[in-house]
Design a protein around this motif. Structure first.
Motif, short mmCIF file in Angstrom:
data_model
loop_
_atom_site.label_atom_id
_atom_site.label_comp_id
_atom_site.label_asym_id
_atom_site.label_seq_id
_atom_site.Cartn_x
_atom_site.Cartn_y
_atom_site.Cartn_z
N PRO A 120 -8.85 7.26 13.81
CA PRO A 120 -7.66 8.02 13.41
C PRO A 120 -7.23 7.64 12.00
O PRO A 120 -7.37 6.50 11.58
N LEU A 180 -4.45 11.18 16.25
CA LEU A 180 -3.38 10.20 16.09
C LEU A 180 -2.73 9.87 17.43
O LEU A 180 -2.26 8.76 17.63
N ALA A 215 2.96 11.82 16.43
CA ALA A 215 1.62 12.30 16.07
C ALA A 215 1.68 13.73 15.53
O ALA A 215 1.03 14.05 14.53
N LEU A 227 -0.16 2.25 13.74
CA LEU A 227 -1.10 3.01 12.91
C LEU A 227 -1.83 2.10 11.93
O LEU A 227 -3.01 2.27 11.66
N ALA A 238 -5.37 3.41 10.69
CA ALA A 238 -5.07 4.80 10.36
C ALA A 238 -4.33 4.91 9.03
O ALA A 238 -4.29 5.98 8.43
#
Length: 187
Positions: free
Chosen positions: A58, A79, A90, A122, A127
């Motif tokens: 992600p 996400l 998300a 995250l 991410a």
């Protein structure tokens, strides 16, 4: 075993093998999109790699809310599969991407949905890799950075301080462990 069931199952197996052989990216995407079990999902990621399909982690830059196909042999993880990232967060991040800096990210997302806990998750899932050069510096100082008026300036100041003291980012093994804590498939 009933003969009519056997005939139906064999037809379905034939269709699946046809799709896997001639449309492997789309086939693996459909499997991953409809799977919620992390262990099975990990098996699918390994099978995709065996088929020559890249499955990207992600990312706030190119991930969507759900699994997406990006190119002929690339699948991008969503996400929503990152632990502590809710559906509203998300969707909000995916609708406002791509982001070019931390200030851009924090100024465009809904702060009630995308709070400090979401941003830390995250970051640990890698991410936020396109926006951060040092994950540990961000995670250790997330409250200070998220509460600052300019997140990028605050993060840059912390990085400069870390370079003076010799603090290091997560090594490869620690990064994998951190990613596995928040992402179901440690890619």
């Amino acid at each position: 075993f009933n003969r009519s069931h056997a005939a139906a199952y064999s037809a379905i197996a034939y269709w699946q093998m046809y799709l896997k052989h001639y449309h492997p990216t789309e086939f693996m995407w459909a499997l991953m999109r409809n799977e919620s079990d992390a262990l099975v999902l990990t098996k699918y990621v390994k099978e995709a790699a065996r088929l020559g399909i890249e499955v990207r982690s992600p990312s706030v830059v190119d991930s969507d809310f759900d699994w997406t196909i990006s190119g002929a042999k690339t699948i991008v993880a969503p996400l929503k599969d990152v632990k502590n990232v809710g559906e509203s967060a998300a969707r909000d991040i995916a609708s406002k991407r791509p982001f070019v800096s931390l200030d851009d990210f924090f100024s465009r997302v809904e702060r009630r949905a995308v709070n400090r806990r979401v941003v830390v998750a995250l970051t640990l899932a890698d991410a936020m890799g396109a926006l951060l050069s040092n994950k540990r510096a961000f995670v250790d100082n997330a409250e200070k950075i998220c509460g600052a008026r300019s997140q990028q300036a605050s993060y840059d100041a912390i990085l400069a301080e870390w370079r003076k003291t010799g603090e290091q980012d997560y090594d490869a093994e620690e990064a994998i462990i951190q990613r596995a804590r928040v992402c179901p498939m440690a890619m």
